[in-house]
Design a protein around this motif. Sequence first.
Motif, mmCIF file in Angstrom:
data_model
loop_
_atom_site.group_PDB
_atom_site.id
_atom_site.type_symbol
_atom_site.label_atom_id
_atom_site.label_comp_id
_atom_site.label_asym_id
_atom_site.label_seq_id
_atom_site.Cartn_x
_atom_site.Cartn_y
_atom_site.Cartn_z
ATOM 1 N N GLU A 87 -70.716 11.095 -7.534
ATOM 2 C CA GLU A 87 -70.671 11.941 -6.729
ATOM 3 C C GLU A 87 -71.544 13.556 -6.889
ATOM 4 O O GLU A 87 -72.234 13.661 -5.871
ATOM 5 C CB GLU A 87 -69.199 12.536 -6.129
ATOM 6 C CG GLU A 87 -68.383 11.356 -5.969
ATOM 7 C CD GLU A 87 -68.666 10.710 -4.506
ATOM 8 O OE1 GLU A 87 -69.090 11.439 -3.584
ATOM 9 O OE2 GLU A 87 -69.042 9.373 -4.521
ATOM 10 N N LYS A 90 -75.020 12.442 -6.030
ATOM 11 C CA LYS A 90 -75.396 12.248 -4.715
ATOM 12 C C LYS A 90 -75.554 13.434 -3.963
ATOM 13 O O LYS A 90 -76.298 13.690 -3.377
ATOM 14 C CB LYS A 90 -74.459 11.491 -4.000
ATOM 15 C CG LYS A 90 -74.296 10.100 -4.544
ATOM 16 C CD LYS A 90 -73.152 9.439 -3.639
ATOM 17 C CE LYS A 90 -73.186 7.761 -4.027
ATOM 18 N NZ LYS A 90 -71.782 7.185 -3.611
ATOM 19 N N ASP A 93 -78.975 15.219 -5.270
ATOM 20 C CA ASP A 93 -79.988 14.391 -4.881
ATOM 21 C C ASP A 93 -80.140 15.009 -3.422
ATOM 22 O O ASP A 93 -81.395 15.232 -2.860
ATOM 23 C CB ASP A 93 -80.036 13.281 -4.897
ATOM 24 C CG ASP A 93 -80.176 12.489 -6.424
ATOM 25 O OD1 ASP A 93 -80.647 13.334 -7.125
ATOM 26 O OD2 ASP A 93 -79.682 11.407 -6.721
#
Length: 202
Positions: A87, A90, A93
């Motif tokens: 998580e 993500k 990013d």
Amino acid sequence: ERYGADGNVEEINLATIKVQNFDKTITTIPTYSLISDSFKNWRGMEESQGRRIKRALNIKISSIHFCDKKEIEEFKKIRILKDYITEKEKELDAYNNKNNFETHEINGRRLTNIGIFRKYMELYLKNHHLLNTNLTCMVRQLPPTDKGLPVEIYVFSKDKEWVTYENILSDIFDHTLAIVPSFKLEVFQSPAGSDLANLQTR
């Protein structure tokens, strides 16, 4: 404390108070000292839902670094960290892409080994069956010192009995000290080489 008394009050009369200390010795103190001196009252702890563990270990600051992809993949193999790291990747990013930052740029957001270690310890403690996680359960950084970065564990044991409590505390720090190198971190030790001079109990 001034009189070395540390135990249960057994008898109070006009002139003196008799205290049976935890080592079964008896201390007699003058009654007026209840007004003139300060004392630690253990009753609140005994009647609470847990006994506090508050201890820090110092991490060598030079061992703290940004994680590369290889390290992150290794950390994902630690079961309780896999979902958190996935998580977090993500999230980072998305942030870096939105702001056109490359993952190696200093402006971008990246995972650090100290951050992942702190999260590991938090999850480890929250899953510890001998801790009362309904009370405060926290792993936090304290201000850096010349002895490194203090990382403090602040939790409550379910069992308040002294010997059991000390065993729980010791087991937690046995595990903590053993796991630190897995995160490419080092525990600070004084140049003189005194064993674990960095451990601070408050």
